[in-house]
Design a protein around this motif. Sequence first.
Motif, PDB file in Angstrom:
ATOM      1  N   SER A   1       0.825  -1.214   0.000  1.00  0.00           N
ATOM      2  CA  SER A   1       0.000   0.000   0.000  1.00  0.00           C
ATOM      3  C   SER A   1       0.856   1.260   0.000  1.00  0.00           C
ATOM      4  CB  SER A   1      -0.983  -0.012   1.171  1.00  0.00           C
ATOM      5  OG  SER A   1      -0.315   0.032   2.398  1.00  0.00           O
ATOM      6  N   ARG A   2       1.963   1.265   0.726  1.00  0.00           N
ATOM      7  CA  ARG A   2       2.837   2.452   0.752  1.00  0.00           C
ATOM      8  C   ARG A   2       3.450   2.745  -0.614  1.00  0.00           C
ATOM      9  NH1 ARG A   2       6.142   2.791   6.430  1.00  0.00           N
ATOM     10  NH2 ARG A   2       4.371   3.547   7.614  1.00  0.00           N
ATOM     11  N   ARG A   3       3.603   1.733  -1.403  1.00  0.00           N
ATOM     12  CA  ARG A   3       4.206   1.910  -2.729  1.00  0.00           C
ATOM     13  C   ARG A   3       3.162   2.011  -3.841  1.00  0.00           C
ATOM     14  NH1 ARG A   3       7.290  -0.464   0.739  1.00  0.00           N
ATOM     15  NH2 ARG A   3       9.553  -0.209   0.694  1.00  0.00           N
ATOM     16  N   GLY A   4       1.911   1.809  -3.481  1.00  0.00           N
ATOM     17  CA  GLY A   4       0.845   1.846  -4.487  1.00  0.00           C
ATOM     18  C   GLY A   4       0.887   0.653  -5.421  1.00  0.00           C
ATOM     19  N   PHE A   5       1.441  -0.457  -4.954  1.00  0.00           N
ATOM     20  CA  PHE A   5       1.532  -1.668  -5.768  1.00  0.00           C
ATOM     21  C   PHE A   5       0.241  -2.479  -5.647  1.00  0.00           C
ATOM     22  CE2 PHE A   5       6.442  -2.180  -5.075  1.00  0.00           C
ATOM     23  CZ  PHE A   5       6.665  -1.064  -5.836  1.00  0.00           C
ATOM     24  N   SER A   6      -0.095  -3.177  -6.695  1.00  0.00           N
ATOM     25  CA  SER A   6      -1.222  -4.110  -6.673  1.00  0.00           C
ATOM     26  C   SER A   6      -0.752  -5.449  -7.233  1.00  0.00           C
ATOM     27  CB  SER A   6      -2.378  -3.590  -7.532  1.00  0.00           C
ATOM     28  OG  SER A   6      -3.358  -4.613  -7.689  1.00  0.00           O
ATOM     29  N   PRO A   7      -1.114  -6.544  -6.577  1.00  0.00           N
ATOM     30  CA  PRO A   7      -0.727  -7.851  -7.117  1.00  0.00           C
ATOM     31  C   PRO A   7      -1.333  -8.120  -8.492  1.00  0.00           C
ATOM     32  CG  PRO A   7      -1.641  -8.080  -4.892  1.00  0.00           C
ATOM     33  CD  PRO A   7      -1.825  -6.659  -5.318  1.00  0.00           C
ATOM     34  N   ASP A   8      -2.441  -7.451  -8.805  1.00  0.00           N
ATOM     35  CA  ASP A   8      -3.110  -7.675 -10.096  1.00  0.00           C
ATOM     36  C   ASP A   8      -2.409  -6.976 -11.255  1.00  0.00           C
ATOM     37  OD1 ASP A   8      -4.960  -9.186  -8.734  1.00  0.00           O
ATOM     38  OD2 ASP A   8      -6.514  -7.639  -8.724  1.00  0.00           O
ATOM     39  N   GLU A   9      -1.401  -6.154 -10.976  1.00  0.00           N
ATOM     40  CA  GLU A   9      -0.698  -5.429 -12.036  1.00  0.00           C
ATOM     41  C   GLU A   9       0.353  -6.274 -12.756  1.00  0.00           C
ATOM     42  OE1 GLU A   9       0.820  -2.095  -9.866  1.00  0.00           O
ATOM     43  OE2 GLU A   9      -1.015  -0.934 -10.139  1.00  0.00           O
ATOM     44  N   ARG A  10       0.633  -7.442 -12.218  1.00  0.00           N
ATOM     45  CA  ARG A  10       1.665  -8.272 -12.845  1.00  0.00           C
ATOM     46  C   ARG A  10       1.161  -8.826 -14.182  1.00  0.00           C
ATOM     47  NH1 ARG A  10       1.440 -10.016  -7.472  1.00  0.00           N
ATOM     48  NH2 ARG A  10       3.181  -9.248  -6.264  1.00  0.00           N
ATOM     49  N   PRO A  11       1.999  -8.765 -15.198  1.00  0.00           N
ATOM     50  CA  PRO A  11       1.561  -9.312 -16.489  1.00  0.00           C
ATOM     51  C   PRO A  11       1.478 -10.843 -16.416  1.00  0.00           C
ATOM     52  CG  PRO A  11       3.856  -8.608 -16.594  1.00  0.00           C
ATOM     53  CD  PRO A  11       3.341  -8.192 -15.254  1.00  0.00           C
ATOM     54  N   PRO A  12       0.579 -11.422 -17.176  1.00  0.00           N
ATOM     55  CA  PRO A  12       0.462 -12.889 -17.160  1.00  0.00           C
ATOM     56  C   PRO A  12       1.701 -13.543 -17.789  1.00  0.00           C
ATOM     57  CG  PRO A  12      -0.953 -11.953 -18.858  1.00  0.00           C
ATOM     58  CD  PRO A  12      -0.367 -10.801 -18.094  1.00  0.00           C
ATOM     59  N   VAL A  13       1.960 -14.752 -17.358  1.00  0.00           N
ATOM     60  CA  VAL A  13       3.059 -15.528 -17.929  1.00  0.00           C
ATOM     61  C   VAL A  13       2.678 -15.925 -19.356  1.00  0.00           C
ATOM     62  CG1 VAL A  13       4.306 -17.715 -17.755  1.00  0.00           C
ATOM     63  CG2 VAL A  13       3.867 -16.357 -15.704  1.00  0.00           C
ATOM     64  N   ARG A  14       3.623 -15.765 -20.266  1.00  0.00           N
ATOM     65  CA  ARG A  14       3.376 -16.131 -21.669  1.00  0.00           C
ATOM     66  C   ARG A  14       4.454 -17.095 -22.139  1.00  0.00           C
ATOM     67  NH1 ARG A  14       3.513 -10.343 -24.160  1.00  0.00           N
ATOM     68  NH2 ARG A  14       4.301 -11.621 -25.837  1.00  0.00           N
ATOM     69  N   PHE A  15       4.188 -17.767 -23.219  1.00  0.00           N
ATOM     70  CA  PHE A  15       5.147 -18.636 -23.905  1.00  0.00           C
ATOM     71  C   PHE A  15       5.549 -19.861 -23.085  1.00  0.00           C
ATOM     72  CE2 PHE A  15       6.196 -14.167 -25.177  1.00  0.00           C
ATOM     73  CZ  PHE A  15       5.508 -14.194 -26.378  1.00  0.00           C
ATOM     74  N   VAL A  16       4.715 -20.270 -22.136  1.00  0.00           N
ATOM     75  CA  VAL A  16       4.977 -21.483 -21.360  1.00  0.00           C
ATOM     76  C   VAL A  16       3.778 -22.393 -21.564  1.00  0.00           C
ATOM     77  CG1 VAL A  16       5.461 -22.456 -19.087  1.00  0.00           C
ATOM     78  CG2 VAL A  16       6.311 -20.176 -19.655  1.00  0.00           C
TER      79      VAL A  16
END
Length: 175
Positions: A42-57
């Motif tokens: 929260s202090r950094r304004g990060f969200s776990p949902d912002e991570r891009p999906p894994v591709r090419f696997v």
Amino acid sequence: MLGSKQGRAVLNHRPRIKEETLRKLEELPENTFGGSYWKFMSRRGFSPDERPPVRFVDNEELAYVATRYREVHDFWHVIFDCPTSILGELSLKTLEYQQTGLPMCALSVLGGQLKLNHTDRRILFGHYIPWALRAGNRCTHLMSIEYEEYFDKDLEQCRQEWEVVPCPKKKDVLL
């Protein structure tokens, strides 16, 4: 992960870290692992949902492991008390390399260190990389921890159980 009971449990349960997970942690005390993680995000304004999906696997299990690796990275910042500065990220990438052997971790350090000034590069190679190699070798296999089971546990107790050596503070290595 397949080499330990705990790692196999993670692969079997396939926990995910999402924004809804983070919202549940807001009520936990700051001294808990989950409360510390919530505060960090929260202090950094990060969200776990912002991570891009894994591709090419194409393999479903390997895709999950790659996804999990991305999701637990911020847990490692919390448990090792590692900053999100370039120096901190390169230190954590070194620790990740020690734990996983993933070439991309070593390549990140190799390329990323070029962004550091002379003093920070000296600190990275003289203090943080040696710390990360020792800490990564000493601690529990990080990918095999089902972190979700520890959210309500005291962070210091988690560190002890996982044999974590926290990251040295930059001000302390400058002395």
